[in-house]
Design a protein around this motif. Structure first.
Motif, mmCIF file in Angstrom:
data_model
loop_
_atom_site.group_PDB
_atom_site.id
_atom_site.type_symbol
_atom_site.label_atom_id
_atom_site.label_comp_id
_atom_site.label_asym_id
_atom_site.label_seq_id
_atom_site.Cartn_x
_atom_site.Cartn_y
_atom_site.Cartn_z
ATOM 1 N N THR A 7 35.662 49.420 32.856
ATOM 2 C CA THR A 7 34.952 48.582 33.823
ATOM 3 C C THR A 7 34.827 47.180 33.257
ATOM 4 N N SER A 11 32.717 38.216 32.804
ATOM 5 C CA SER A 11 33.785 37.399 33.369
ATOM 6 C C SER A 11 34.690 36.844 32.270
ATOM 7 N N LYS A 20 42.618 37.080 28.763
ATOM 8 C CA LYS A 20 42.765 37.131 30.221
ATOM 9 C C LYS A 20 43.995 37.950 30.603
ATOM 10 N N GLU A 24 44.163 41.487 32.785
ATOM 11 C CA GLU A 24 45.054 41.645 33.935
ATOM 12 C C GLU A 24 46.012 42.816 33.732
ATOM 13 N N LEU A 28 42.501 45.080 35.825
ATOM 14 C CA LEU A 28 41.192 44.602 36.264
ATOM 15 C C LEU A 28 41.335 43.206 36.846
ATOM 16 N N ARG A 29 40.670 42.959 37.979
ATOM 17 C CA ARG A 29 40.770 41.658 38.639
ATOM 18 C C ARG A 29 39.418 40.985 38.772
ATOM 19 N N LYS A 30 38.451 41.701 39.330
ATOM 20 C CA LYS A 30 37.141 41.121 39.618
ATOM 21 C C LYS A 30 36.073 41.800 38.772
ATOM 22 N N MET A 31 34.911 41.171 38.757
ATOM 23 C CA MET A 31 33.771 41.754 38.066
ATOM 24 C C MET A 31 33.458 43.132 38.653
ATOM 25 N N HIS A 32 33.123 44.059 37.803
ATOM 26 C CA HIS A 32 32.730 45.425 38.148
ATOM 27 C C HIS A 32 33.878 46.236 38.738
ATOM 28 N N ASP A 33 35.106 45.772 38.577
ATOM 29 C CA ASP A 33 36.272 46.590 38.913
ATOM 30 C C ASP A 33 36.362 47.733 37.910
#
Length: 59
Positions: A7, A11, A20, A24, A28-33
């Motif tokens: 998870t 950020s 980063k 990727e 994972l892309r967004k927060m809490h993904d």
């Protein structure tokens, strides 16, 4: 083999470019993904590099 639930909890905006890219590559892309990955040496190494940005649970 077990699986890992990874998870994104922090950020990666201020992180290094290679961190980063690792985030990727984990999917994972967004927060809490959350993503489920196989528990192997490659994934463990990637998680170790960005352990300050992610939370890991064994599934």
């Amino acid at each position: 083999m077990a699986d890992l639930k990874i998870t994104l909890v922090k950020s990666p905006i201020g992180a290094l470019k290679k961190h980063k890219a690792t985030i990727e590559a984990l999917g994972l892309r967004k927060m809490h993904d959350e993503v489920i990955q196989k528990d192997n040496a490659c994934i463990r190494g990637m998680v170790f590099k960005v352990n300050h940005l992610v939370k890991v649970e064994e599934v």
